[in-house]
Design an enzyme around this catalytic site. Structure first.
Site, PDB file in Angstrom:
ATOM      1  N   GLU A  32       0.838  -1.205   0.000  1.00 19.27           N
ATOM      2  CA  GLU A  32       0.000   0.000   0.000  1.00 19.27           C
ATOM      3  C   GLU A  32       0.868   1.248   0.000  1.00 19.27           C
ATOM      4  O   GLU A  32       1.887   1.301   0.701  1.00 19.27           O
ATOM      5  CB  GLU A  32      -0.884  -0.012   1.249  1.00 19.27           C
ATOM      6  CG  GLU A  32      -2.188   0.721   1.061  1.00 19.27           C
ATOM      7  CD  GLU A  32      -3.102   0.016   0.074  1.00 19.27           C
ATOM      8  OE1 GLU A  32      -3.185   0.490  -1.082  1.00 19.27           O
ATOM      9  OE2 GLU A  32      -3.704  -1.006   0.440  1.00 19.27           O
ATOM     10  N   THR A  34       2.811   2.253  -2.226  1.00 16.70           N
ATOM     11  CA  THR A  34       4.130   1.972  -2.809  1.00 16.70           C
ATOM     12  C   THR A  34       4.168   2.304  -4.292  1.00 16.70           C
ATOM     13  O   THR A  34       5.248   2.484  -4.847  1.00 16.70           O
ATOM     14  CB  THR A  34       4.498   0.479  -2.663  1.00 16.70           C
ATOM     15  OG1 THR A  34       3.414  -0.295  -3.179  1.00 16.70           O
ATOM     16  CG2 THR A  34       4.743   0.098  -1.211  1.00 16.70           C
ATOM     17  N   GLY A 123     -12.848   2.797  -0.882  1.00 11.60           N
ATOM     18  CA  GLY A 123     -11.465   2.328  -0.983  1.00 11.60           C
ATOM     19  C   GLY A 123     -11.332   1.088  -1.843  1.00 11.60           C
ATOM     20  O   GLY A 123     -10.310   0.405  -1.805  1.00 11.60           O
ATOM     21  N   ASP A 171      -4.321   0.818  -8.947  1.00 11.46           N
ATOM     22  CA  ASP A 171      -5.757   0.543  -9.074  1.00 11.46           C
ATOM     23  C   ASP A 171      -6.113   0.198 -10.523  1.00 11.46           C
ATOM     24  O   ASP A 171      -6.880  -0.729 -10.790  1.00 11.46           O
ATOM     25  CB  ASP A 171      -6.585   1.764  -8.643  1.00 11.46           C
ATOM     26  CG  ASP A 171      -6.382   2.119  -7.181  1.00 11.46           C
ATOM     27  OD1 ASP A 171      -5.811   1.307  -6.431  1.00 11.46           O
ATOM     28  OD2 ASP A 171      -6.797   3.230  -6.793  1.00 11.46           O
TER      29      ASP A 171
HETATM   30  P1  ADP Z   1     -13.015   4.814  -4.707  1.00 10.97           P
HETATM   31  O1  ADP Z   1     -12.255   4.766  -5.982  1.00 10.97           O
HETATM   32  O2  ADP Z   1     -12.269   4.233  -3.566  1.00 10.97           O
HETATM   33  O3  ADP Z   1     -14.386   4.224  -4.805  1.00 10.97           O
HETATM   34  P2  ADP Z   1     -12.900   7.616  -5.230  1.00 10.97           P
HETATM   35  O4  ADP Z   1     -13.207   8.817  -4.402  1.00 10.97           O
HETATM   36  O5  ADP Z   1     -11.569   7.509  -5.856  1.00 10.97           O
HETATM   37  O6  ADP Z   1     -13.231   6.356  -4.331  1.00 10.97           O
HETATM   38  O7  ADP Z   1     -13.955   7.522  -6.416  1.00 10.97           O
HETATM   39  C1  ADP Z   1     -15.342   7.644  -6.159  1.00 10.97           C
HETATM   40  C2  ADP Z   1     -15.947   8.551  -7.211  1.00 10.97           C
HETATM   41  O8  ADP Z   1     -15.933   7.898  -8.482  1.00 10.97           O
HETATM   42  C3  ADP Z   1     -17.398   8.873  -6.960  1.00 10.97           C
HETATM   43  O9  ADP Z   1     -17.535   9.975  -6.095  1.00 10.97           O
HETATM   44  C4  ADP Z   1     -17.896   9.209  -8.364  1.00 10.97           C
HETATM   45  O10 ADP Z   1     -17.522  10.521  -8.733  1.00 10.97           O
HETATM   46  C5  ADP Z   1     -17.080   8.255  -9.220  1.00 10.97           C
HETATM   47  N1  ADP Z   1     -17.841   7.027  -9.525  1.00 10.97           N
HETATM   48  C6  ADP Z   1     -17.468   5.763  -9.250  1.00 10.97           C
HETATM   49  N2  ADP Z   1     -18.395   4.881  -9.716  1.00 10.97           N
HETATM   50  C7  ADP Z   1     -19.358   5.615 -10.297  1.00 10.97           C
HETATM   51  C8  ADP Z   1     -20.594   5.309 -10.966  1.00 10.97           C
HETATM   52  N3  ADP Z   1     -21.028   4.060 -11.122  1.00 10.97           N
HETATM   53  N4  ADP Z   1     -21.306   6.342 -11.445  1.00 10.97           N
HETATM   54  C9  ADP Z   1     -20.906   7.609 -11.304  1.00 10.97           C
HETATM   55  N5  ADP Z   1     -19.784   7.948 -10.682  1.00 10.97           N
HETATM   56  C10 ADP Z   1     -19.004   6.980 -10.179  1.00 10.97           C
HETATM   57 MG    MG Z   2     -10.461   5.838  -6.415  1.00  5.50          MG
END
Ligand code: ADP
Ligand code: MG
Length: 381
Positions: A32, A34, A123, A171
């Site tokens: 993590e 890294t 996450g 990711d």
């Molecule tokens: P994680 O990647 O850990 O889920 P992030 O903050 O990096 O958290 O990404 C989350 C963001 O990605 C959401 O706030 C939204 O803007 C976008 N997102 C992810 N999946 C969707 C989806 N199915 N529809 C619309 N937006 C999405």
């Molecule tokens: Mg993300």
């Protein structure tokens, strides 16, 4: 899901899609913080995916709709895409199209509809799933022939420079390159990958994902500061990146650094070593021996890197006290999810104990998922 997504696409866009693609979220087993130090990681894809229905357009418009959005279609001109002009969730898919054009690739518009089962902000990389599903659809629809590591770079470039999130490449590599039944041993410098068989069920094991359902506000600024700290430490040590510091050289290197950089460097170097240790244990056919590596990794993120929080610390502590073989936060930190490696017959006790500990602490009830090493991005219809 496929027929639902096709049907929704048709309702929103007024015609049938040319195809359907899926890209998964991920958990990172170890390694993590890294990737932006050119280091190693060991993620695996989740069964939860972002599914995308897509159809090319010839008028230069990009029309975006999400089943998880506010019901509106975001309409953009591909030729006018630029960092800072697209707000909200649309910046992730639009960023991928922009990043492809930044490379001089001849991509045009499209109608897109996405429907994702990856919980957002937990996450588990819902953002990478969204970017990567757009990247694989565009690669095929526009015949780009880039290949997976290049697509991961494009998606990371979109997240860094269009969405404004300074993430590493792990990711996107996980979402694009994982295969079912395996974890992905990733070298974040070369983007070389190796599939490492991870047979949980065959060893009487399960991997639980405990989503704390919190995301603390300092996450974005802190991430950028940590990344800058690692880059500064590498410069002071005369190294291209912290990846180039071996564990044996650590004591000498730490003595040459300002005090505030010492714990950061110690985390990155010991974390890279933990990835190698984890891979060796899996290669030995001892997945249960990952447990202590996970818990040590969490302690390093908590005590040295400073990215855990009361919720993730409590989830780890309660899971291990209830018999988990090991547990750690996964992803960037400041909330999000914890993974716990458990014996199959002890899974219920672990999730009950974490839920009870959260109730006692006044935290929100965690959501519990199961991580099964799943397939990376692919066409599904
Ligand atoms: P994680 O990647 O850990 O889920 P992030 O903050 O990096 O958290 O990404 C989350 C963001 O990605 C959401 O706030 C939204 O803007 C976008 N997102 C992810 N999946 C969707 C989806 N199915 N529809 C619309 N937006 C999405
Ligand atoms: Mg993300």
């Amino acid at each position: 899901m496929n027929t639902v997504v096709s049907g929704d696409f048709e309702r929103v866009h007024g015609h049938a899609p040319e195809g359907l693609w899926a890209a998964p979220g991920r958990v990172n087993l170890i390694g993590e913080h890294t990737d932006y130090s050119d280091g190693f990681a060991l993620p695996m894809a989740l069964p939860q995916t972002a599914v995308l229905a897509a159809r090319r357009r010839t008028d230069g418009l990009l029309r975006l709709h999400s089943a998880q959005g506010d019901g509106r279609v975001t309409e953009l001109r591909v030729a006018e895409l630029a960092p800072g002009v697209v707000p909200g969730w649309a910046r992730y898919p639009a960023g991928v199209v922009w990043a492809l054009r930044e490379r001089g690739l001849p991509v045009g518009g499209a109608d897109l509809h996405v429907d994702s089962t990856v919980p957002a902000g937990a996450g588990l990389s819902s953002s990478a799933a969204l970017e990567c599903v757009v990247a694989v659809a565009y690669e095929e629809l526009y015949g780009l022939g880039l290949g997976r590591p290049e697509l991961a770079r494009v998606a990371q470039y979109a997240e860094n420079h269009f969405a404004g999130v300074p993430c590493g490449v792990m990711d996107q590599m996980a979402s694009l390159c994982c295969t079912g039944g395996s974890a992905l041993h990733l070298d974040s410098r070369s983007l070389e990958v190796r599939q490492v068989p991870f047979d949980l069920a065959g060893h009487g094991l399960r991997l639980l994902v405990l989503d704390t359902r919190v995301k603390h506000d300092l996450a974005d600024g802190a991430y950028a500061a940590l990344r800058a700290g690692c880059e500064r430490a590498a410069r002071l040590l005369g190294l291209p990146a912290l990846r180039d510091l071996a564990e044996a050289e650590l004591p000498g290197a730490l003595s040459r650094l300002p005090a505030e950089l010492v714990p950061l460097v110690r985390h990155v170097v010991t974390e890279n070593a933990r990835v190698e240790q984890a891979v060796a244990r899996l290669a030995d056919g001892r997945p249960e021996a990952l447990g202590p590596v996970l818990t040590e990794g969490h302690a390093s993120l908590r005590d040295d890197y400073g990215v855990s929080c009361p919720e993730t610390d409590l989830a780890v502590e309660a899971a291990v006290a209830a018999g988990a073989l090991g547990a750690r936060m996964t992803g960037g930190g400041f909330g999000g999810s914890v993974i716990a490696l458990v014996r199959s017959d002890g899974a219920g006790a672990v999730s009950d104990a974490v839920t009870a500990a959260f109730t006692a602490a006044g935290f929100r009830t965690p959501a519990v998922l199961e991580a099964l090493p799943s397939t990376g991005a692919r066409r599904i219809g």
